[in-house]
Design a protein around this motif. Structure first.
Motif, PDB file in Angstrom:
ATOM      1  N   GLY A 290     -13.050   2.894 -15.849  1.00 45.81           N
ATOM      2  CA  GLY A 290     -13.963   2.648 -16.959  1.00 45.81           C
ATOM      3  C   GLY A 290     -14.485   1.228 -17.063  1.00 45.81           C
ATOM      4  N   ALA A 291     -14.368   0.466 -15.998  1.00 44.26           N
ATOM      5  CA  ALA A 291     -14.887  -0.905 -16.037  1.00 44.26           C
ATOM      6  C   ALA A 291     -16.403  -0.882 -16.133  1.00 44.26           C
ATOM      7  N   SER A 292     -16.959  -1.824 -16.851  1.00 47.16           N
ATOM      8  CA  SER A 292     -18.414  -1.921 -16.963  1.00 47.16           C
ATOM      9  C   SER A 292     -18.995  -2.404 -15.643  1.00 47.16           C
ATOM     10  N   GLU A 293     -20.262  -2.122 -15.426  1.00 53.24           N
ATOM     11  CA  GLU A 293     -20.914  -2.573 -14.192  1.00 53.24           C
ATOM     12  C   GLU A 293     -20.949  -4.096 -14.128  1.00 53.24           C
ATOM     13  N   ALA A 294     -21.138  -4.751 -15.266  1.00 54.10           N
ATOM     14  CA  ALA A 294     -21.135  -6.216 -15.288  1.00 54.10           C
ATOM     15  C   ALA A 294     -19.777  -6.759 -14.869  1.00 54.10           C
ATOM     16  N   SER A 295     -18.729  -6.132 -15.347  1.00 54.58           N
ATOM     17  CA  SER A 295     -17.373  -6.551 -14.987  1.00 54.58           C
ATOM     18  C   SER A 295     -17.121  -6.340 -13.498  1.00 54.58           C
ATOM     19  N   ILE A 296     -17.553  -5.224 -12.967  1.00 51.33           N
ATOM     20  CA  ILE A 296     -17.388  -4.949 -11.536  1.00 51.33           C
ATOM     21  C   ILE A 296     -18.155  -5.974 -10.714  1.00 51.33           C
ATOM     22  N   GLN A 297     -19.396  -6.249 -11.105  1.00 53.17           N
ATOM     23  CA  GLN A 297     -20.193  -7.244 -10.378  1.00 53.17           C
ATOM     24  C   GLN A 297     -19.519  -8.616 -10.434  1.00 53.17           C
ATOM     25  N   ASN A 298     -18.968  -8.952 -11.573  1.00 54.05           N
ATOM     26  CA  ASN A 298     -18.272 -10.229 -11.725  1.00 54.05           C
ATOM     27  C   ASN A 298     -17.070 -10.317 -10.779  1.00 54.05           C
ATOM     28  N   GLU A 299     -16.279  -9.264 -10.732  1.00 55.09           N
ATOM     29  CA  GLU A 299     -15.107  -9.259  -9.866  1.00 55.09           C
ATOM     30  C   GLU A 299     -15.503  -9.299  -8.393  1.00 55.09           C
ATOM     31  N   LEU A 300     -16.575  -8.604  -8.039  1.00 59.51           N
ATOM     32  CA  LEU A 300     -17.076  -8.681  -6.661  1.00 59.51           C
ATOM     33  C   LEU A 300     -17.500 -10.113  -6.333  1.00 59.51           C
TER      34      LEU A 300
ATOM     35  N   GLU B 198       0.823  -1.214   0.000  1.00 63.06           N
ATOM     36  CA  GLU B 198       0.000   0.000   0.000  1.00 63.06           C
ATOM     37  C   GLU B 198       0.856   1.264   0.000  1.00 63.06           C
ATOM     38  N   LYS B 199       1.992   1.208   0.655  1.00 62.62           N
ATOM     39  CA  LYS B 199       2.871   2.379   0.710  1.00 62.62           C
ATOM     40  C   LYS B 199       3.466   2.687  -0.657  1.00 62.62           C
ATOM     41  N   VAL B 200       3.760   1.642  -1.416  1.00 65.62           N
ATOM     42  CA  VAL B 200       4.371   1.817  -2.729  1.00 65.62           C
ATOM     43  C   VAL B 200       3.304   2.034  -3.811  1.00 65.62           C
ATOM     44  N   PHE B 201       2.181   1.340  -3.670  1.00 64.72           N
ATOM     45  CA  PHE B 201       1.095   1.392  -4.657  1.00 64.72           C
ATOM     46  C   PHE B 201      -0.227   1.685  -3.940  1.00 64.72           C
ATOM     47  N   PRO B 202      -0.441   2.951  -3.501  1.00 62.08           N
ATOM     48  CA  PRO B 202      -1.581   3.251  -2.631  1.00 62.08           C
ATOM     49  C   PRO B 202      -2.962   2.992  -3.235  1.00 62.08           C
ATOM     50  N   ASP B 203      -3.132   3.126  -4.504  1.00 64.88           N
ATOM     51  CA  ASP B 203      -4.452   2.927  -5.118  1.00 64.88           C
ATOM     52  C   ASP B 203      -4.435   1.835  -6.175  1.00 64.88           C
ATOM     53  N   ASP B 204      -3.577   0.866  -6.006  1.00 60.42           N
ATOM     54  CA  ASP B 204      -3.499  -0.224  -6.973  1.00 60.42           C
ATOM     55  C   ASP B 204      -4.704  -1.154  -6.802  1.00 60.42           C
ATOM     56  N   ILE B 205      -5.460  -1.303  -7.844  1.00 54.80           N
ATOM     57  CA  ILE B 205      -6.713  -2.059  -7.763  1.00 54.80           C
ATOM     58  C   ILE B 205      -6.495  -3.528  -7.419  1.00 54.80           C
ATOM     59  N   GLN B 206      -5.412  -4.118  -7.885  1.00 55.20           N
ATOM     60  CA  GLN B 206      -5.167  -5.528  -7.590  1.00 55.20           C
ATOM     61  C   GLN B 206      -4.776  -5.751  -6.127  1.00 55.20           C
ATOM     62  N   ILE B 207      -4.059  -4.819  -5.557  1.00 52.11           N
ATOM     63  CA  ILE B 207      -3.706  -4.935  -4.136  1.00 52.11           C
ATOM     64  C   ILE B 207      -4.962  -4.766  -3.283  1.00 52.11           C
ATOM     65  N   ILE B 208      -5.777  -3.800  -3.621  1.00 46.26           N
ATOM     66  CA  ILE B 208      -7.030  -3.593  -2.887  1.00 46.26           C
ATOM     67  C   ILE B 208      -7.935  -4.819  -3.032  1.00 46.26           C
ATOM     68  N   TYR B 209      -7.975  -5.380  -4.203  1.00 46.62           N
ATOM     69  CA  TYR B 209      -8.744  -6.602  -4.501  1.00 46.62           C
ATOM     70  C   TYR B 209      -8.317  -7.733  -3.564  1.00 46.62           C
TER      71      TYR B 209
ATOM     72  N   PHE C 298     -12.329  -0.621  -4.126  1.00 46.49           N
ATOM     73  CA  PHE C 298     -12.214  -1.398  -5.361  1.00 46.49           C
ATOM     74  C   PHE C 298     -13.236  -0.913  -6.389  1.00 46.49           C
ATOM     75  N   GLU C 299     -14.495  -0.811  -5.964  1.00 48.08           N
ATOM     76  CA  GLU C 299     -15.549  -0.385  -6.897  1.00 48.08           C
ATOM     77  C   GLU C 299     -15.280   1.005  -7.443  1.00 48.08           C
ATOM     78  N   SER C 300     -14.874   1.917  -6.584  1.00 44.86           N
ATOM     79  CA  SER C 300     -14.605   3.287  -7.004  1.00 44.86           C
ATOM     80  C   SER C 300     -13.478   3.342  -8.036  1.00 44.86           C
ATOM     81  N   ILE C 301     -12.399   2.668  -7.757  1.00 44.02           N
ATOM     82  CA  ILE C 301     -11.260   2.666  -8.683  1.00 44.02           C
ATOM     83  C   ILE C 301     -11.651   1.993  -9.995  1.00 44.02           C
ATOM     84  N   ALA C 302     -12.365   0.875  -9.917  1.00 42.12           N
ATOM     85  CA  ALA C 302     -12.786   0.171 -11.137  1.00 42.12           C
ATOM     86  C   ALA C 302     -13.657   1.069 -12.004  1.00 42.12           C
ATOM     87  N   ARG C 303     -14.587   1.780 -11.377  1.00 41.88           N
ATOM     88  CA  ARG C 303     -15.449   2.694 -12.147  1.00 41.88           C
ATOM     89  C   ARG C 303     -14.621   3.817 -12.785  1.00 41.88           C
ATOM     90  N   ASN C 304     -13.685   4.362 -12.009  1.00 44.83           N
ATOM     91  CA  ASN C 304     -12.830   5.433 -12.539  1.00 44.83           C
ATOM     92  C   ASN C 304     -11.958   4.946 -13.692  1.00 44.83           C
TER      93      ASN C 304
END
Length: 169
Positions: free
Chosen positions: A104-114, A63-74, A96-102
């Motif tokens: 440009g991930a689709s809602e279906a893709s976000i739901q799938n990852e959740l 987190e210190k090196v990659f504070p908003d990295d979506i895969q680390i948050i995942y 995760f959802e906020s970063i994914a939306r920012n």
């Protein structure tokens, strides 16, 4: 590369020393790890071998090196769910959802990852809910059908429906 090969073979215990070498070499050379994948693959291996404390400490460093990295948050969300830290998991899931939306991930893709996050975190009802949401959003998608089918079959939640989805996909 050897560590990743062990992950592909689901031999996580053998992957760990190989993946830790990246960090040892980086420290020896006085350089930073420049790729979050190094953290997430080692974290996955710790997770799969039940070394949750090591995984947690690793992600805190990441987190210190990659504070908003979506895969680390995942991966942090999965760990929090696994450890029963619901409030912490909700915070990671919201990030995760906020970063994914920012991104440009689709809602279906976000739901799938959740769905995947919840499944890996052992929350099968929530996983099924999110996989179903993804399928509602993309009802003709073979990928969405297969993801829900895999959960239903693998976790023995509804074998008949799972098989129907596989056939349809």
């Amino acid at each position: 590369h050897i560590g990743i090969s062990y992950i592909d073979l689901e031999q996580y215990d053998k992957a760990i020393p190989e993946l830790e070498k990246v960090f040892e070499i980086s420290e020896k050379w006085g350089s930073e790890i420049m790729w979050s994948f190094n953290y997430t693959t080692l974290g996955l291996s710790y997770h799969k071998t039940g070394q949750f404390r090591k995984e947690h400490r690793l992600y805190k460093k990441a987190e210190k090196v990659f504070p908003d990295d979506i895969q680390i948050i995942y991966r942090q969300a999965i760990l929090a769910l696994t450890r029963g830290k619901t409030k912490q998991a909700e915070e990671y899931l919201a990030r995760f959802e906020s970063i994914a939306r920012n991104l440009g991930a689709s809602e279906a893709s976000i739901q799938n990852e959740l769905g995947y996050i919840y499944a890996e975190g052992g929350k099968l009802e929530k996983a099924e809910e999110h996989y179903r949401n993804a399928l509602v959003l993309e009802p003709q998608s073979p990928v969405r059908m297969n993801n829900l089918a895999y959960l239903l079959i693998e976790k023995e939640l509804n074998l008949d429906e799972g098989m129907e989805l596989v056939e349809k996909a």
